[in-house]
Design a protein around this motif. Structure first.
Motif, short mmCIF file in Angstrom:
data_model
loop_
_atom_site.label_atom_id
_atom_site.label_comp_id
_atom_site.label_asym_id
_atom_site.label_seq_id
_atom_site.Cartn_x
_atom_site.Cartn_y
_atom_site.Cartn_z
N ALA A 265 20.34 50.78 14.55
CA ALA A 265 19.12 50.00 14.74
C ALA A 265 19.37 48.85 15.72
O ALA A 265 18.53 48.56 16.58
CB ALA A 265 18.63 49.46 13.41
N ILE A 266 20.53 48.22 15.62
CA ILE A 266 20.89 47.12 16.53
C ILE A 266 20.98 47.64 17.97
O ILE A 266 20.45 47.03 18.90
CB ILE A 266 22.21 46.46 16.09
N THR A 267 21.64 48.78 18.13
CA THR A 267 21.77 49.38 19.47
C THR A 267 20.41 49.74 20.04
O THR A 267 20.11 49.50 21.21
CB THR A 267 22.65 50.65 19.39
N TYR A 268 19.56 50.33 19.19
CA TYR A 268 18.22 50.74 19.62
C TYR A 268 17.39 49.54 20.07
O TYR A 268 16.76 49.55 21.14
CB TYR A 268 17.53 51.48 18.47
N ILE A 269 17.37 48.46 19.26
CA ILE A 269 16.57 47.28 19.59
C ILE A 269 17.09 46.60 20.85
O ILE A 269 16.30 46.17 21.71
CB ILE A 269 16.56 46.30 18.40
N ALA A 270 18.39 46.53 21.00
CA ALA A 270 18.97 45.91 22.19
C ALA A 270 18.56 46.65 23.45
O ALA A 270 18.20 46.05 24.48
CB ALA A 270 20.50 45.87 22.07
N LYS A 271 18.59 47.98 23.38
CA LYS A 271 18.20 48.80 24.53
C LYS A 271 16.71 48.67 24.80
O LYS A 271 16.27 48.56 25.94
CB LYS A 271 18.57 50.26 24.28
N LEU A 272 15.92 48.66 23.73
CA LEU A 272 14.47 48.58 23.86
C LEU A 272 14.03 47.26 24.47
O LEU A 272 13.17 47.21 25.35
CB LEU A 272 13.83 48.76 22.48
N ILE A 275 18.29 43.45 25.91
CA ILE A 275 19.11 42.27 25.63
C ILE A 275 20.45 42.71 25.07
O ILE A 275 20.59 43.84 24.60
CB ILE A 275 18.40 41.34 24.60
N PRO A 276 21.48 41.86 25.11
CA PRO A 276 22.80 42.23 24.57
C PRO A 276 22.73 42.52 23.07
O PRO A 276 21.96 41.87 22.34
CB PRO A 276 23.66 41.00 24.86
N LYS A 277 23.56 43.46 22.62
CA LYS A 277 23.58 43.79 21.19
C LYS A 277 23.98 42.60 20.34
O LYS A 277 23.51 42.46 19.20
CB LYS A 277 24.55 44.97 20.95
#
Length: 288
Positions: A265-272, A275-277
């Motif tokens: 979820a962290i990776t997904y939100i950062a990509k979306l 912004i940096p993870k």
């Protein structure tokens, strides 16, 4: 008009006839498909219980062989053997065009590889009806089929096609529709969309609205029946930038509640959000 081969000539291989069947209204079957049903030696059906209803309606008696996702590799060889021995076979799915999001694709490929003559008859297809009546562009469109059962699968595919400027077509089951709409909205932003169900039937329905409105609509109206979603393509890169109305922490908690692992979820939100993870990770612990 082509003719079925003489079945007593065993030096000539049989033919596979790909036969589309009605997606709802039995009147939509073609005269050509009816003739082929009458003349073939065997009908390979995704669900024999469904196909026998069509045959009974047409007053046709014909041997049926079940050919579906869970037995396709075993039954495929049986069908190939029969074709090589001069038998003519009709291939049908539950509804619509065989080979589109169903196991018929594998048998068709195998027949082509084995130089077995194969014909595809024209007929009903849910995706064509849905895109034509969506109100969205039909100049160019892309059929994506089912996105996937898990959120991770759906999001991964959506990320790959988010900047496609063609109209996008998806199939979806009623029990996954709400989550799929949320995922499309999260990745694409608030685009125009059409949700079609019960095509060609008495209660045929098209809902045409923005994704955000459609998500709200199906909170109040429980999805029923199989759906075809038609989504507006990307107009330009800027239009695909998402306006976030929830905090990173709330978005993260929502993804975790829906079954996604925290690290994913962290990776997904950062990509979306681009912004940096580490920023997402930090936000997840803020304001506790």
């Amino acid at each position: 008009m082509f003719l079925i081969k003489e079945e007593n000539n065993m030096d000539i291989m049989g033919t596979l006839y790909i036969c589309p069947t009605p997606i709802g209204n039995l009147e939509d079957i073609t005269l050509r498909v009816i003739r082929i049903f009458q003349e073939v030696d065997l009908i390979a059906a995704e669900d024999t219980r469904h196909t026998i209803k069509i045959l009974n309606h047409l007053k046709i008696e014909k041997p049926l062989l079940s050919y579906h996702e869970h037995n396709k590799f075993k039954v495929e060889q049986t069908l190939i053997s029969k074709l090589k021995n001069g038998k003519n076979i009709a291939l049908v799915s539950d509804a619509g065009m065989p080979g589109i999001s169903d196991p018929g694709e594998e048998l068709i490929k195998r027949c082509i590889e084995e130089n077995i003559e194969t014909y595809c008859l024209p007929g009903p297809s849910a995706l064509i009806n849905a895109v034509v009546l969506s109100g969205l562009s039909t100049r160019r469109f892309s059929f994506e089929g089912f996105l996937g059962k898990s959120k991770k699968e759906r999001v991964s595919r959506l990320e790959k096609i988010k900047y496609d400027d063609r109209t996008l077509i998806f199939y979806e089951a009623p029990h996954r529709l709400k989550n799929t709409l949320k995922d499309i909205y999260a990745v694409f932003g608030d685009r125009k969309c059409s949700a079609a169900r019960e095509l060609t039937k008495k209660f045929e329905e098209y809902n045409r609205m923005n994704l955000s409105d459609m998500i709200e609509y199906y909170k109040e109206n429980n999805p029923r029946g199989e759906f075809v979603l038609v989504v507006e393509g990307a107009l330009n890169e800027e239009k695909n930038e998402i306006e976030f109305t929830v905090s990173i922490k709330d978005q993260l908690n929502e993804l975790i509640r829906e079954g996604m692992e925290k690290k994913d979820a962290i990776t997904y939100i950062a990509k979306l959000r681009k912004i940096p993870k580490k920023n997402v990770y930090k936000e997840s612990f803020d304001n506790d």
